[in-house]
Design a protein around this motif. Structure first.
Motif, short mmCIF file in Angstrom:
data_model
loop_
_atom_site.label_atom_id
_atom_site.label_comp_id
_atom_site.label_asym_id
_atom_site.label_seq_id
_atom_site.Cartn_x
_atom_site.Cartn_y
_atom_site.Cartn_z
N ILE A 119 0.86 -1.19 0.00
CA ILE A 119 0.00 0.00 0.00
C ILE A 119 0.89 1.23 0.00
CG2 ILE A 119 -1.85 1.23 1.17
CD1 ILE A 119 -2.59 -1.54 0.07
N GLU A 120 0.80 2.01 -1.06
CA GLU A 120 1.62 3.20 -1.18
C GLU A 120 0.80 4.45 -0.83
OE1 GLU A 120 3.22 3.23 -5.08
OE2 GLU A 120 4.36 1.37 -4.81
N GLN A 121 1.50 5.58 -0.76
CA GLN A 121 0.82 6.84 -0.47
C GLN A 121 -0.15 7.19 -1.60
OE1 GLN A 121 4.02 9.72 0.30
NE2 GLN A 121 3.21 9.87 2.36
N ILE A 122 -1.12 8.04 -1.25
CA ILE A 122 -2.02 8.56 -2.27
C ILE A 122 -1.22 9.50 -3.17
CG2 ILE A 122 -4.20 9.77 -2.66
CD1 ILE A 122 -4.79 9.26 0.35
N SER A 123 -1.35 9.33 -4.46
CA SER A 123 -0.57 10.16 -5.38
C SER A 123 -1.04 11.61 -5.33
CB SER A 123 -0.70 9.62 -6.81
OG SER A 123 -2.01 9.86 -7.31
N PRO A 124 -0.15 12.58 -5.54
CA PRO A 124 -0.55 13.99 -5.54
C PRO A 124 -1.65 14.29 -6.55
CG PRO A 124 1.83 13.81 -5.47
CD PRO A 124 1.30 12.43 -5.71
N ALA A 125 -1.55 13.71 -7.75
CA ALA A 125 -2.54 13.98 -8.79
C ALA A 125 -3.93 13.54 -8.36
CB ALA A 125 -2.14 13.27 -10.09
N ASN A 159 10.65 14.30 -3.15
CA ASN A 159 11.52 13.15 -2.90
C ASN A 159 10.74 11.84 -2.80
OD1 ASN A 159 13.82 14.82 -2.82
ND2 ASN A 159 13.49 15.25 -0.63
N GLY A 160 9.75 11.70 -3.68
CA GLY A 160 8.99 10.46 -3.74
C GLY A 160 7.89 10.33 -2.71
N ARG A 161 7.63 11.40 -1.96
CA ARG A 161 6.57 11.36 -0.94
C ARG A 161 5.54 12.44 -1.23
NH1 ARG A 161 7.94 10.22 5.14
NH2 ARG A 161 5.79 9.51 4.88
N THR A 162 4.26 12.11 -1.06
CA THR A 162 3.19 13.08 -1.25
C THR A 162 3.15 14.02 -0.06
OG1 THR A 162 1.90 11.49 -2.53
CG2 THR A 162 0.72 13.37 -1.61
N THR A 163 3.19 15.31 -0.33
CA THR A 163 3.21 16.30 0.75
C THR A 163 2.05 17.29 0.61
OG1 THR A 163 4.63 17.84 -0.48
CG2 THR A 163 5.73 16.17 0.88
N ILE A 164 1.60 17.79 1.75
CA ILE A 164 0.61 18.86 1.83
C ILE A 164 1.21 19.96 2.69
CG2 ILE A 164 -1.69 19.52 2.64
CD1 ILE A 164 -2.61 16.68 2.16
N ASN A 165 1.23 21.17 2.15
CA ASN A 165 1.88 22.29 2.85
C ASN A 165 3.34 21.98 3.17
OD1 ASN A 165 -0.55 23.79 2.87
ND2 ASN A 165 -1.21 22.78 4.76
N GLY A 166 3.97 21.19 2.30
CA GLY A 166 5.38 20.87 2.47
C GLY A 166 5.66 19.74 3.44
N LYS A 167 4.61 19.17 4.05
CA LYS A 167 4.79 18.08 5.02
C LYS A 167 4.22 16.78 4.46
CE LYS A 167 4.79 20.96 9.18
NZ LYS A 167 4.17 21.22 10.50
N PRO A 168 4.95 15.68 4.59
CA PRO A 168 4.47 14.40 4.04
C PRO A 168 3.24 13.88 4.78
CG PRO A 168 6.46 14.06 5.34
CD PRO A 168 6.27 15.55 5.24
N ILE A 169 2.34 13.28 4.03
CA ILE A 169 1.17 12.65 4.64
C ILE A 169 1.49 11.18 4.88
CG2 ILE A 169 -0.43 14.24 3.53
CD1 ILE A 169 -1.18 11.95 1.61
N GLY A 170 0.72 10.57 5.77
CA GLY A 170 0.96 9.18 6.10
C GLY A 170 0.45 8.22 5.03
N THR A 171 0.89 6.98 5.13
CA THR A 171 0.36 5.93 4.26
C THR A 171 -1.05 5.60 4.74
OG1 THR A 171 2.59 5.06 3.97
CG2 THR A 171 0.76 3.60 3.40
N PRO A 172 -2.00 5.36 3.82
CA PRO A 172 -3.38 5.05 4.23
C PRO A 172 -3.41 3.95 5.29
CG PRO A 172 -3.26 5.32 1.87
CD PRO A 172 -1.85 5.38 2.37
#
Length: 238
Positions: A119-125, A159-172
């Protein structure tokens, strides 16, 4: 000789007539033709009318705020200014919001769990598309994984991680909280999201979206980062 002159004269007249006809068509024919059908034109008209209605509503709100400020400034200018600042902070997302709304949980799909898929992070798109779907409704306050979404919020890959406001979000699983302003708006948003095709896009990425029933109280976190006001300057005191 006579025939040769007549032939040349005829040819010249023909060329002149042809050029005149081409010029006439160029002048009278528009550069691009509107190929939209009646339904597409009606949709465009509907969008323009909706935008006009929203602008009128916003102008009315600003007029009310101005009248309220002018009325209060006669009695207590400091209090009026304080209330205005609080309202602006709330509109900018700098304060915590509690009110009617709903919660959306984005989790790994059962199929992905059973088959042992990563299970990977939700993609930015996909996340941007989801936020855009929610923002079809006006007066929405939204946070994802505890991070407040405002007008200038960037959602991107760093760097391969989805971020919001510059901070990475967790894995679902990831929690999305939405304050809708009223229970009526919350119900409309709930029904809209339940029927939205955006949910299928999550399923393709081995994720499931659980849109929970509207609640009377949902708390959306305040924006915790520093606002970048690149194009604003402090007014000089007279």
């Amino acid at each position: 000789m006579k025939k040769k002159v007549v032939s040349r004269f005829t040819m010249i007249l023909f060329v002149i007539g042809l050029m005149t006809a081409i010029q006439f068509n160029t002048i009278n024919e528009p550069d691009s033709r509107d190929t939209r059908d009646v339904w597409e034109i009606r949709q465009e008209l509907s969008r323009e009318k909706q935008l006009h209605s929203e602008l009128l509503s916003e102008i009315g709100t600003l007029d009310e705020t101005l009248a309220k400020y002018e009325e209060a400034s006669n009695d207590s200018p400091e209090q009026a200014l304080k209330e205005t600042v609080q309202e602006l902070q709330q509109e900018a997302g700098l304060t915590e919001i509690t009110g009617p709304g709903l919660q959306v949980n984005i989790e790994p799909s059962q199929e992905a769990i059973v088959t042992g898929q990563n299970i990977e992070q939700i993609s930015p798109a996909l996340l941007i598309r989801f936020v855009n779907e929610i923002n079809r409704f006006k007066g929405i306050d939204l946070s994802i994984d505890g991070k407040r979404i405002i007008n200038t919020t960037p959602i991107r890959d760093i760097n391969g991680r989805t971020t919001i406001n510059g901070k990475p979000i967790g894995t679902p699983p990831v929690e999305v909280k939405i304050a809708a302003g009223s229970m009526e708006n919350a119900e409309k948003l709930y029904n809209y999201l339940k029927a939205s095709p955006i949910l299928d896009n999550f399923y393709i990425d081995n994720l499931s979206v659980d849109v929970m029933q509207p609640q009377e109280e949902i708390t959306v976190e305040a924006y915790s980062e520093e606002l970048k006001l690149e194009h604003l300057e402090a007014a000089e005191e007279e």
